[in-house]
Write a protein that holds these residues in place. Structure first.
Motif, PDB file in Angstrom:
ATOM      1  N   UNK A  89       0.639  -1.283   0.440  1.00 47.12           N
ATOM      2  CA  UNK A  89       0.183  -0.007   0.352  1.00 47.12           C
ATOM      3  C   UNK A  89       1.134   1.054  -0.174  1.00 47.12           C
ATOM      4  N   UNK A  90       1.755   1.151   0.665  1.00 46.91           N
ATOM      5  CA  UNK A  90       3.175   2.147   0.766  1.00 46.91           C
ATOM      6  C   UNK A  90       3.951   1.970  -0.054  1.00 46.91           C
TER       7      UNK A  90
ATOM      8  N   UNK B  96       4.297 -17.655   2.219  1.00 42.04           N
ATOM      9  CA  UNK B  96       4.278 -17.310   3.500  1.00 42.04           C
ATOM     10  C   UNK B  96       4.468 -15.845   3.654  1.00 42.04           C
ATOM     11  N   UNK B  97       5.383 -15.174   2.355  1.00 43.63           N
ATOM     12  CA  UNK B  97       6.243 -14.258   2.242  1.00 43.63           C
ATOM     13  C   UNK B  97       7.288 -13.739   1.464  1.00 43.63           C
ATOM     14  N   UNK B  98       7.815 -12.976   2.076  1.00 46.73           N
ATOM     15  CA  UNK B  98       9.227 -12.333   1.442  1.00 46.73           C
ATOM     16  C   UNK B  98      10.309 -13.171   2.254  1.00 46.73           C
ATOM     17  N   UNK B  99      11.686 -13.294   2.437  1.00 52.45           N
ATOM     18  CA  UNK B  99      12.166 -13.322   2.966  1.00 52.45           C
ATOM     19  C   UNK B  99      13.552 -13.394   2.992  1.00 52.45           C
TER      20      UNK B  99
ATOM     21  N   UNK C   9       1.032  -7.957   2.528  1.00 48.61           N
ATOM     22  CA  UNK C   9       0.836  -6.708   1.467  1.00 48.61           C
ATOM     23  C   UNK C   9      -0.551  -6.321   1.428  1.00 48.61           C
ATOM     24  N   UNK C  10      -1.118  -5.716  -0.244  1.00 50.80           N
ATOM     25  CA  UNK C  10      -1.900  -5.739  -0.761  1.00 50.80           C
ATOM     26  C   UNK C  10      -3.350  -6.685  -0.959  1.00 50.80           C
ATOM     27  N   UNK C  11      -2.296  -6.715  -1.699  1.00 44.29           N
ATOM     28  CA  UNK C  11      -2.489  -8.604  -3.026  1.00 44.29           C
ATOM     29  C   UNK C  11      -1.050  -9.126  -2.728  1.00 44.29           C
ATOM     30  N   UNK C  12      -1.242 -10.357  -2.803  1.00 44.94           N
ATOM     31  CA  UNK C  12       0.080 -11.315  -2.619  1.00 44.94           C
ATOM     32  C   UNK C  12      -0.482 -12.164  -3.620  1.00 44.94           C
TER      33      UNK C  12
ATOM     34  N   UNK D 295       3.824  -1.604  -6.605  1.00 39.80           N
ATOM     35  CA  UNK D 295       3.715  -3.146  -7.167  1.00 39.80           C
ATOM     36  C   UNK D 295       5.190  -4.141  -7.674  1.00 39.80           C
ATOM     37  N   UNK D 296       4.510  -5.038  -7.251  1.00 37.01           N
ATOM     38  CA  UNK D 296       6.210  -5.948  -7.543  1.00 37.01           C
ATOM     39  C   UNK D 296       5.590  -7.002  -8.392  1.00 37.01           C
TER      40      UNK D 296
END
Length: 359
Positions: A7-8, A33-36, A57-60, A89-90
């Motif tokens: 979002x930011x 699960x996310x980014x490590x 994240x707003x969207x993942x 956005x990545x």
């Protein structure tokens, strides 16, 4: 395929600013699960571990584990093109050598797109063992940043000593020495019981409010019955007597009922007023308690700890104070120091080996 929307963009910018001087190149390991990120500095004295939770994240979306090898200096330059409040956005395809970044302005129709080349970095993920630390110090991150910055002007090392007295930071230089003691904030250990009392008071207020609602409904029902009875009497009086005196009597009775109603209305207002005023006061109190907890120093001590560390690394760690208002220092004798910052989207943790002898 990876697609992640923050979002930011400011969160990612502050994160990279905190670690770019410790690590030049690193892999962002993406999974469901996310980014490590986990990497060591060139001298293998410090280790940094970062985790951005998928829920932050707003969207993942990450279909399968995907490593993104990046040069942190280049990544920082691309992120500087975004405003802090822009959505970021990545995107990266499987086995792709390009990372796409899209910045969406919040209040305008501006959309900026950038592409960055990925690197093939051969790095092993280290297994960090779980440690039962002898001392845990929780303190404001701004205070920790100030202490290490001030002491770095005097010497190259700082000795951190945790005892029943408090946590002491000592630096000895060629021209001057520094000694800073932080004692545990008074009442910090009672914060849990205080919050419990607040919850009990809130429950009591809810019960009182329910009782008042029942009383109001009962009075309203009683008044309705009185009013209906008065109308029946008026109708009977008009049918049987029809004289002005009778009408006058019934009217005066109705006026008396109105007077009674008027007498009861102020009473209702007086009962409502305290309930309305108490809630904002309690909300303000809770906000004050949260602010106080962010400024508090708490110490959990199982054993006296006394270790020496390089101030150069601690000054770099302290740059993460922009991510969190609170920092935790976890220490045990002859074990690396853990400096932990938790924030809404995840955490960043630093591990620093202590100095031994004259090293």
């Amino acid at each position: 395929m990876l697609e992640a929307k923050l979002s930011e963009a400011g969160i990612l910018k502050r994160l990279l600013d905190a670690i770019k001087e410790l690590v030049a190149d690193a892999n962002f390991e993406c999974n469901e699960e996310g980014v490590i990120l986990q990497a060591m500095d060139n001298s293998h004295v410090a280790l940094v571990a970062v985790k951005l939770l998928a829920t932050g994240f707003k969207k993942y979306r990450c279909d399968r584990p995907l490593p993104l090898g990046v040069n942190l200096g280049s990544f920082t330059k691309v992120l500087r093109c975004a405003k802090d409040d822009d959505a970021c956005i990545l995107k990266a395809a499987d086995d792709a050598d390009i990372l796409s970044l899209t910045y969406e302005a919040r209040n305008t129709d501006r959309i900026a797109e950038y592409e960055m080349k990925l690197m093939d970095i051969d790095a092993d993920t280290l297994q960090i063992p779980d440690t039962d630390y002898d001392a845990r110090v929780t303190m404001p991150s701004s205070e920790f940043s100030r202490i290490v910055r001030d002491l770095s002007q005097l010497g190259e090392s700082v000795r951190i000593e945790v005892s029943k007295e408090g946590v002491r930071f000592i630096s000895e230089g060629e021209a001057a020495n520094g000694n800073i003691l932080l004692k545990q904030t008074e009442g910090a250990g009672k914060r849990g019981s205080s919050s419990k009392r607040d919850e009990d008071e809130d429950d009591e207020d809810e019960r009182e409010s329910e009782d008042e609602d029942r009383d109001r409904k009962a009075r309203a029902k009683k008044e309705k019955v009185k009013k209906e009875d008065g109308e029946d009497v008026d109708m009977n009086g008009d049918a049987e007597d029809g004289d002005e005196e009778g009408d006058g009597e019934f009217k005066s009775k109705g006026e008396d009922d109105d007077d009674d109603d008027d007498d009861e209305k102020p009473g209702k207002k007086r009962k409502k007023a305290p309930a309305k005023k108490s809630k904002p006061a309690k909300k303000a109190k809770k906000a004050d308690d949260e602010d106080a907890s962010a400024d508090a120093v708490t110490i959990e001590l199982n054993q006296h700890v006394n270790l020496t560390f390089s101030l150069k690394y601690l000054v770099n760690f302290a740059k993460s104070s922009s991510l969190s208002n609170v920092v935790q220092l976890m220490m045990s004798n002859d074990v690396p120091l853990l400096v932990s910052y938790d924030f809404g989207q995840g955490y960043i943790r630093y591990y620093l080996a202590p100095k031994i002898g004259d090293d």
